[in-house]
Design an enzyme around this catalytic site. Structure first.
Site, PDB file in Angstrom:
ATOM      1  N   HIS A 184      31.637   4.961   5.289  1.00  0.00           N
ATOM      2  CA  HIS A 184      31.666   4.227   6.560  1.00  0.00           C
ATOM      3  C   HIS A 184      32.990   4.566   7.257  1.00  0.00           C
ATOM      4  O   HIS A 184      34.032   4.681   6.581  1.00  0.00           O
ATOM      5  CB  HIS A 184      31.644   2.702   6.343  1.00  0.00           C
ATOM      6  CG  HIS A 184      30.289   2.096   6.156  1.00  0.00           C
ATOM      7  ND1 HIS A 184      30.066   1.088   5.235  1.00  0.00           N
ATOM      8  CD2 HIS A 184      29.104   2.315   6.784  1.00  0.00           C
ATOM      9  CE1 HIS A 184      28.794   0.718   5.298  1.00  0.00           C
ATOM     10  NE2 HIS A 184      28.184   1.444   6.232  1.00  0.00           N
ATOM     11  N   CYS A 219      35.677  -4.658   5.748  1.00  0.00           N
ATOM     12  CA  CYS A 219      34.222  -4.810   5.566  1.00  0.00           C
ATOM     13  C   CYS A 219      33.826  -6.286   5.532  1.00  0.00           C
ATOM     14  O   CYS A 219      32.711  -6.638   5.916  1.00  0.00           O
ATOM     15  CB  CYS A 219      33.781  -4.171   4.260  1.00  0.00           C
ATOM     16  SG  CYS A 219      34.221  -2.455   4.069  1.00  0.00           S
TER      17      CYS A 219
HETATM   18  N1  ARG Z   1      27.907  -2.379  -0.729  1.00  0.00           N
HETATM   19  C1  ARG Z   1      27.998  -2.273   0.684  1.00  0.00           C
HETATM   20  C2  ARG Z   1      27.197  -1.091   1.186  1.00  0.00           C
HETATM   21  O1  ARG Z   1      27.211  -0.080   0.529  1.00  0.00           O
HETATM   22  C3  ARG Z   1      29.426  -2.186   1.119  1.00  0.00           C
HETATM   23  C4  ARG Z   1      29.589  -2.222   2.617  1.00  0.00           C
HETATM   24  C5  ARG Z   1      30.997  -2.007   3.059  1.00  0.00           C
HETATM   25  N2  ARG Z   1      31.112  -2.231   4.443  1.00  0.00           N
HETATM   26  C6  ARG Z   1      31.882  -1.532   5.292  1.00  0.00           C
HETATM   27  N3  ARG Z   1      31.965  -1.935   6.503  1.00  0.00           N
HETATM   28  N4  ARG Z   1      32.469  -0.414   4.929  1.00  0.00           N
HETATM   29  O2  ARG Z   1      26.543  -1.139   2.188  1.00  0.00           O
END
Ligand code: ARG
Length: 279
Positions: free
Chosen positions: A175, A269
């Site tokens: 991300h 996050c």
């Molecule tokens: N376990 C979540 C996923 O893989 C973590 C999300 C992390 N969020 C972020 N904004 N980077 O979707």
């Protein structure tokens, strides 16, 4: 109370959407950090989330809470709900079926908060503020793992903003908010290792004062940070870049995030800023 300059030159109170970790856990694997056999320490996760909540509260941030739902362990990561601007929300279309059940809840939460909620066609993936961050007036958007490049122009259209599309190439930084964090109009944290050569060049051209974060530090979720006034709140690995941040005018607040990192997440996050960029 934190006052931030908003688009019109006025001041607004900063607000952040969080979601309590009641049902948080690593129940599936959709990024390289997640391993179902590595147990999350529930009590520690709650402590770490509470410490972040308390930190925001002490810094004068208004906190909105979303209702968590059983069976949706990643709802705690509110950054992925939507991208917000000018009173509008573009709802996420999760890449993985495991998170798609969150969309209906985020739609309802954002409507409750007063946003006009826009939706993308079912054929594109887009993961909200996890992959879309404002640097000044430019919405910097990532693609490559969770968000399709095709969504960027659609988001730009729906929000009426300029977009800079960047390609993410390292699966650890799946991300954009794991490898890029706008701090102010001039300064941003960025992990060069996360971007294709061409995208890195364009990002460097955009940011006058880049604070470059080595890959091993970024792998501690240092870039997954939230600026609040003159503080930058992040995981403990942020201390590796506290000097360049201090020179830019910021103190770091380092919080242990070990349990959320087992799911591929850190401070940012767990936080969706509602104002000022949220309108
Ligand atoms: N376990 C979540 C996923 O893989 C973590 C999300 C992390 N969020 C972020 N904004 N980077 O979707």
């Amino acid at each position: 109370m934190v006052r931030s300059a908003c688009g019109g030159g006025g001041v607004t109170t900063m607000a952040i959407l969080m979601c309590p970790p009641d049902f948080f856990g690593v129940e599936y694997e959709i990024n390289p950090w997640m391993h179902v056999q590595v147990a999350v320490d529930r009590a520690t996760a709650v402590e770490q989330w509470d410490a972040l909540h308390r930190t925001y509260d002490e810094l004068g941030v208004d906190i909105e809470l979303a209702t968590p739902h059983r069976g949706l362990p990643d709802m705690v990561f509110t950054a992925n709900a939507a991208v917000l601007a000018n009173g509008r929300a573009v709802l996420s279309r999760f890449h993985h079926a495991e998170r798609a059940g969150e969309e209906q809840h985020w739609r309802a939460e954002l409507q409750r908060l007063g946003y006009t909620v826009h939706e993308l066609p079912e054929s594109v993936s887009f993961e909200g503020a996890g992959d879309a961050l404002f640097f000044g007036d430019t919405l910097v958007c990532g693609h490559g793992f969770r968000t399709d490049e095709a969504s960027h122009a659609m988001v730009a259209d729906l929000l009426g903003v300029e977009v800079l599309s960047l390609q993410l190439v390292d699966p650890r930084f799946y991300h954009l908010d794991t490898c890029f964090c706008p701090i102010d109009e001039r300064t941003a944290l960025m992990a060069p290792a996360a971007f294709s050569a061409d995208s890195l060049e364009r990002l460097r051209a955009l940011v006058p004062n880049p604070i470059e974060v080595p890959a091993d530090v970024a792998a501690g979720f240092a870039c997954n940070a939230m600026p609040v006034g003159e503080r930058v709140v992040s995981s403990t690995s942020i201390t590796a870049v506290s000097e360049p941040l201090r020179r830019a005018g910021y103190e770091t607040v380092a919080l242990p995030m070990t349990e959320f990192m087992k799911s591929g997440g850190g401070v940012r996050c767990l936080s969706l800023p509602l104002l000022p960029s949220g309108g």
